[in-house]
Design a protein around this motif. Sequence first.
Motif, PDB file in Angstrom:
ATOM      1  N   ASP A  14       5.522  -0.058  -3.546  1.00  0.00           N
ATOM      2  CA  ASP A  14       6.473   0.695  -4.366  1.00  0.00           C
ATOM      3  C   ASP A  14       7.582   1.333  -3.526  1.00  0.00           C
ATOM      4  O   ASP A  14       8.654   1.653  -4.037  1.00  0.00           O
ATOM      5  CB  ASP A  14       5.742   1.775  -5.171  1.00  0.00           C
ATOM      6  N   HIS A  60      11.345  -2.231   4.853  1.00  0.00           N
ATOM      7  CA  HIS A  60      12.634  -1.896   4.230  1.00  0.00           C
ATOM      8  C   HIS A  60      12.806  -0.378   4.204  1.00  0.00           C
ATOM      9  O   HIS A  60      13.883   0.151   4.507  1.00  0.00           O
ATOM     10  CB  HIS A  60      12.713  -2.453   2.806  1.00  0.00           C
ATOM     11  N   GLN A 106       9.123  -0.195  -1.132  1.00  0.00           N
ATOM     12  CA  GLN A 106      10.064  -1.233  -0.727  1.00  0.00           C
ATOM     13  C   GLN A 106      11.376  -1.182  -1.515  1.00  0.00           C
ATOM     14  O   GLN A 106      12.397  -1.672  -1.046  1.00  0.00           O
ATOM     15  CB  GLN A 106       9.435  -2.629  -0.885  1.00  0.00           C
ATOM     16  N   VAL A 107      11.324  -0.645  -2.710  1.00  0.00           N
ATOM     17  CA  VAL A 107      12.528  -0.598  -3.547  1.00  0.00           C
ATOM     18  C   VAL A 107      13.136   0.803  -3.586  1.00  0.00           C
ATOM     19  O   VAL A 107      13.977   1.108  -4.429  1.00  0.00           O
ATOM     20  CB  VAL A 107      12.218  -1.084  -4.983  1.00  0.00           C
ATOM     21  N   THR A 108      12.708   1.667  -2.660  1.00  0.00           N
ATOM     22  CA  THR A 108      13.292   3.006  -2.568  1.00  0.00           C
ATOM     23  C   THR A 108      13.985   3.161  -1.223  1.00  0.00           C
ATOM     24  O   THR A 108      13.787   2.375  -0.300  1.00  0.00           O
ATOM     25  CB  THR A 108      12.230   4.112  -2.728  1.00  0.00           C
ATOM     26  N   SER A 109      14.804   4.199  -1.121  1.00  0.00           N
ATOM     27  CA  SER A 109      15.554   4.451   0.114  1.00  0.00           C
ATOM     28  C   SER A 109      15.628   5.952   0.357  1.00  0.00           C
ATOM     29  O   SER A 109      15.199   6.761  -0.473  1.00  0.00           O
ATOM     30  CB  SER A 109      16.975   3.893  -0.015  1.00  0.00           C
TER      31      SER A 109
END
Length: 259
Positions: free
Chosen positions: A60, A163, A62-65
Motif C-alpha cells: 500500500d 518507490h 508503493q502508491v504513496t509519497s
Amino acid sequence: MPVLPGAEPYRHEGGDVGVLLCHGFTGSPQSLRPWAEFLAERGLTVSLPLLPGHGTRWQDMQVTSWQDWYAEVDRELRVMLERCGRVFVFGLSMGGALTLRLAARHGDAVRGIALVNPGNKVHGVMAHALPVVRHFVASTEGIASDIAKEGVQEVGYDRVPLHAAHSLRQFFRVVDGELPQVTQPVLLLHSPQDHVVPPSDSARILSRISSTDVTEVLLERSYHVATLDHDAERIFEESHAFIERLSAGVSREGNESVV
C-alpha cells in the motif's frame, strides 16, 4: 485493507495545550502510543495519526509519497491549532523530519518540537541506486523493530517498498534545505547505538537549524525505536517537562478516544 492490530490512530481531547505526534517510515502509531497515552494522562490534547500507506501492508505504500505523508500531519496540525492555544509537535525517525518541516513552514504557530532519532538522509549504496532500482525491484528488507529491549516488537512492515524509499530520499533533501527556517525550542533525543539512523543525522540537524533554545539528550540504553525501548520513560518525562517549561500550565481535563 484493514489496519493491523495496534496500528490504529489515537486521539485524546484534553486541555488547551496540544501535541501532534508523527510516527516513522514503514512504522505505525503503535511505536508512539505509550508516549501519546503518557501525555494524555497529564491532561494534554493529543493527536497521533496513521500516515497514508502505513499500518496495513507494505504494498500500500508503493502508491504513496512524501507529499501524502506530510499532507496528513499538516492537516492534523491545522485542526489542532484551531482547538488549542499552544501546540507542540513530536516525531520519531521520519516523523522527526515531518516535525521539522511543520516547524519550518508554520513558524511560531508551533510552540516547540521534540525529535527522537530523527532521519535526515537515506544512507548506503542502495540510496544512490534507488532512482533506477525501484523500477525493477519492488522492496527490500525491512527496518522495523530496532529495539534493544527483549520481547518488544514494533508494528511495522517487514519490507521497505522502494518507490516509497525513493520518495523518502527526496523528502529528506527538501527538509534539509528548510532546516535554517526552524527557530522553535527543540528537544532532541537520540541513541548512540542506532541501526537505522546514524547519530550523524542528529548532528547535521543541530548544525543547520536556527533554534537557540536546544536541549540534546543521549539515549544510551536504546536503539532506533527508543519510544518502545529502555529509555522510553525518560523520553516521556523529558518531553513533558519541555512542554511544562514552555507553557503557562497544563489542563488535566479531557476524554480519550481511539479512532
